[in-house]
Design an enzyme around this catalytic site. Sequence first.
Site, PDB file in Angstrom:
ATOM      1  N   CYS A  51       8.516  27.996  30.798  1.00 46.12           N
ATOM      2  CA  CYS A  51       8.358  28.841  29.599  1.00 46.12           C
ATOM      3  C   CYS A  51       7.800  30.220  29.937  1.00 46.12           C
ATOM      4  O   CYS A  51       7.758  31.098  29.077  1.00 46.12           O
ATOM      5  CB  CYS A  51       7.461  28.147  28.585  1.00 46.12           C
ATOM      6  SG  CYS A  51       8.059  26.517  28.146  1.00 46.12           S
ATOM      7  N   HIS A  80       3.735  32.862  24.327  1.00 49.92           N
ATOM      8  CA  HIS A  80       4.661  31.737  24.311  1.00 49.92           C
ATOM      9  C   HIS A  80       4.138  30.741  23.273  1.00 49.92           C
ATOM     10  O   HIS A  80       2.940  30.574  23.110  1.00 49.92           O
ATOM     11  CB  HIS A  80       4.744  31.076  25.680  1.00 49.92           C
ATOM     12  CG  HIS A  80       5.552  29.832  25.623  1.00 49.92           C
ATOM     13  ND1 HIS A  80       6.846  29.843  25.161  1.00 49.92           N
ATOM     14  CD2 HIS A  80       5.247  28.530  25.891  1.00 49.92           C
ATOM     15  CE1 HIS A  80       7.309  28.611  25.174  1.00 49.92           C
ATOM     16  NE2 HIS A  80       6.361  27.797  25.599  1.00 49.92           N
ATOM     17  N   ASN A 106       9.357  25.254  20.051  1.00 49.50           N
ATOM     18  CA  ASN A 106       9.210  25.812  21.398  1.00 49.50           C
ATOM     19  C   ASN A 106      10.594  26.044  21.994  1.00 49.50           C
ATOM     20  O   ASN A 106      11.305  25.087  22.295  1.00 49.50           O
ATOM     21  CB  ASN A 106       8.401  24.811  22.253  1.00 49.50           C
ATOM     22  CG  ASN A 106       8.219  25.263  23.690  1.00 49.50           C
ATOM     23  OD1 ASN A 106       8.755  26.293  24.111  1.00 49.50           O
ATOM     24  ND2 ASN A 106       7.464  24.491  24.451  1.00 49.50           N
TER      25      ASN A 106
HETATM   26  N1  COA Z   1       4.787  11.939  15.071  1.00 47.41           N
HETATM   27  C1  COA Z   1       3.810  11.087  14.714  1.00 47.41           C
HETATM   28  N2  COA Z   1       2.888  10.634  15.584  1.00 47.41           N
HETATM   29  C2  COA Z   1       2.970  11.083  16.838  1.00 47.41           C
HETATM   30  C3  COA Z   1       3.974  11.973  17.278  1.00 47.41           C
HETATM   31  C4  COA Z   1       4.908  12.400  16.322  1.00 47.41           C
HETATM   32  N3  COA Z   1       5.893  13.247  16.622  1.00 47.41           N
HETATM   33  N4  COA Z   1       3.785  12.242  18.594  1.00 47.41           N
HETATM   34  C5  COA Z   1       2.699  11.551  18.986  1.00 47.41           C
HETATM   35  N5  COA Z   1       2.221  10.842  17.917  1.00 47.41           N
HETATM   36  C6  COA Z   1       1.071   9.937  17.888  1.00 47.41           C
HETATM   37  C7  COA Z   1       0.773   9.315  19.231  1.00 47.41           C
HETATM   38  O1  COA Z   1       1.584   8.175  19.413  1.00 47.41           O
HETATM   39  C8  COA Z   1      -0.677   8.958  19.084  1.00 47.41           C
HETATM   40  O2  COA Z   1      -0.791   7.775  18.364  1.00 47.41           O
HETATM   41  P1  COA Z   1      -1.846   6.640  18.783  1.00 47.41           P
HETATM   42  O3  COA Z   1      -3.188   7.303  18.674  1.00 47.41           O
HETATM   43  O4  COA Z   1      -1.598   5.575  17.803  1.00 47.41           O
HETATM   44  O5  COA Z   1      -1.474   6.308  20.198  1.00 47.41           O
HETATM   45  C9  COA Z   1      -1.230  10.084  18.207  1.00 47.41           C
HETATM   46  O6  COA Z   1      -0.095  10.686  17.558  1.00 47.41           O
HETATM   47  C10 COA Z   1      -1.985  11.141  18.947  1.00 47.41           C
HETATM   48  O7  COA Z   1      -1.204  11.500  20.064  1.00 47.41           O
HETATM   49  P2  COA Z   1      -1.673  12.610  21.045  1.00 47.41           P
HETATM   50  O8  COA Z   1      -0.681  12.716  22.182  1.00 47.41           O
HETATM   51  O9  COA Z   1      -3.118  12.428  21.392  1.00 47.41           O
HETATM   52  O10 COA Z   1      -1.535  13.894  20.093  1.00 47.41           O
HETATM   53  P3  COA Z   1      -2.098  15.327  20.326  1.00 47.41           P
HETATM   54  O11 COA Z   1      -2.941  15.725  19.199  1.00 47.41           O
HETATM   55  O12 COA Z   1      -2.651  15.485  21.695  1.00 47.41           O
HETATM   56  O13 COA Z   1      -0.771  16.211  20.239  1.00 47.41           O
HETATM   57  C11 COA Z   1       0.948  17.285  21.505  1.00 47.41           C
HETATM   58  C12 COA Z   1       0.303  15.971  21.111  1.00 47.41           C
HETATM   59  C13 COA Z   1       2.155  17.014  22.390  1.00 47.41           C
HETATM   60  C14 COA Z   1       1.400  18.020  20.257  1.00 47.41           C
HETATM   61  C15 COA Z   1      -0.100  18.148  22.266  1.00 47.41           C
HETATM   62  O14 COA Z   1      -0.677  17.381  23.306  1.00 47.41           O
HETATM   63  C16 COA Z   1       0.472  19.389  22.862  1.00 47.41           C
HETATM   64  O15 COA Z   1       0.839  20.315  22.150  1.00 47.41           O
HETATM   65  N6  COA Z   1       0.524  19.501  24.188  1.00 47.41           N
HETATM   66  C17 COA Z   1       1.014  20.667  24.874  1.00 47.41           C
HETATM   67  C18 COA Z   1       2.505  20.741  24.732  1.00 47.41           C
HETATM   68  C19 COA Z   1       3.082  21.943  25.394  1.00 47.41           C
HETATM   69  O16 COA Z   1       2.471  22.963  25.408  1.00 47.41           O
HETATM   70  N7  COA Z   1       4.272  21.782  25.941  1.00 47.41           N
HETATM   71  C20 COA Z   1       5.099  22.777  26.487  1.00 47.41           C
HETATM   72  C21 COA Z   1       4.468  23.648  27.463  1.00 47.41           C
HETATM   73  S1  COA Z   1       5.456  25.035  27.712  1.00 47.41           S
END
Ligand code: COA
Length: 349
Positions: free
Chosen positions: A128, A276, A306
Amino acid sequence: MAIEIIGTGRAVPPKKVSNDDLAALIDTSDEWIRSHTGIGNRHIADESVACSDLAVEAAKNALAMAGGYTGNDPDQRDKAAEQAAAAIDVIILATATADFFGTPSTACVVQSKIGALNAMAMDITAGCTGFVYGLETASGLLSVNPLRKRALVIGSEILSKMTNWDDRGTCVLFGDGAGAVIIEKTLDNRESGLLYSLLRADGSGNESLVMRRGGSRNPYKKGEVVDTGICIEMNGQEVYNFAVKAITDTLETLMKTKIEGLGDISIERIARIIPHQANARIVQAAAKRLRIPIEKFYLNIEEYANTSSATIPIALDELNRSGQLNKGDLILTVGFGGGLTYGGNIIII
Ligand code: COA
């Protein structure tokens, strides 16, 4: 010498997929996606569309603008773009979702389609951060050779085809799109255009965001039954923590950079920060740490999700075409992504 931006363009597939549309297919909800990421929609390309198709549209829009045409007539746009394409010396295309694996580069496909017969063309892989890297790479290529004057820099992605649609932790995050700019080397000694870039990498995090299958590390084997295509695997928490630090460190460093004739880069001096956008919460956390008002950041993640290397040039074009960029404005870009890579550009419009 100055490296000025003289044209911007973007192309986004018309098909818009809302969070509710996704919630009808997988176990997720509009409420979860919005509250955890700030994403409301994403644009998804049709099956027949590849990375170069979006890249060509974005490039033509940028080329036409460089040639003086910003209207909506497709024939006039194509004519202006064709003329401007002949004067392009360098094409750099940043992507994680190239038309073909390994070779040919998507940049070469674009070169042929736009008729930039005098241009060298190559892809760069920097996740990215690809557009931030691409701008500096193109600028360097113009600077070292007196015969090169203009470059086309593109960020283009078809992430929907590299997404595991059964993984709700990643599939809700990505969208398709392309953005492009034309940069021109002028011999004036002006403090304008691309003034400085900070490019960094932390390869120790290379497995946090990875397309694991298909490369020489892990090729598909003869007779193997392929149950998922090549797709993005991500350690969300790890990437989240990296991203907040990457944005914060990059902006802090850019704001401390001393550039002759520019003066201090104070918060007040900055017209816009184009980050980004992988998750609005990452940007909000960095803004809070740096005590920069969130309004300084241009956010369009609600509409596009994204789009990886395309996010920053799409945002630049939106700002440009809506008249929100003024001569003399100081713009900071900041990117982070797979590699892991990060960095930013200082640009004076
Ligand atoms: N819908 C509903 N629930 C979801 C879900 C979705 N799309 N995706 C994950 N969950 C659930 C998980 O299963 C988890 O459930 P559990 O507690 O029962 O296991 C819960 O939500 C929390 O998951 P978690 O991974 O801790 O969520 P988070 O708050 O950390 O958010 C991201 C996840 C991916 C949004 C976050 O980690 C993120 O933005 N990371 C960086 C991503 C990024 O920058 N990527 C590209 C880089 S260029």
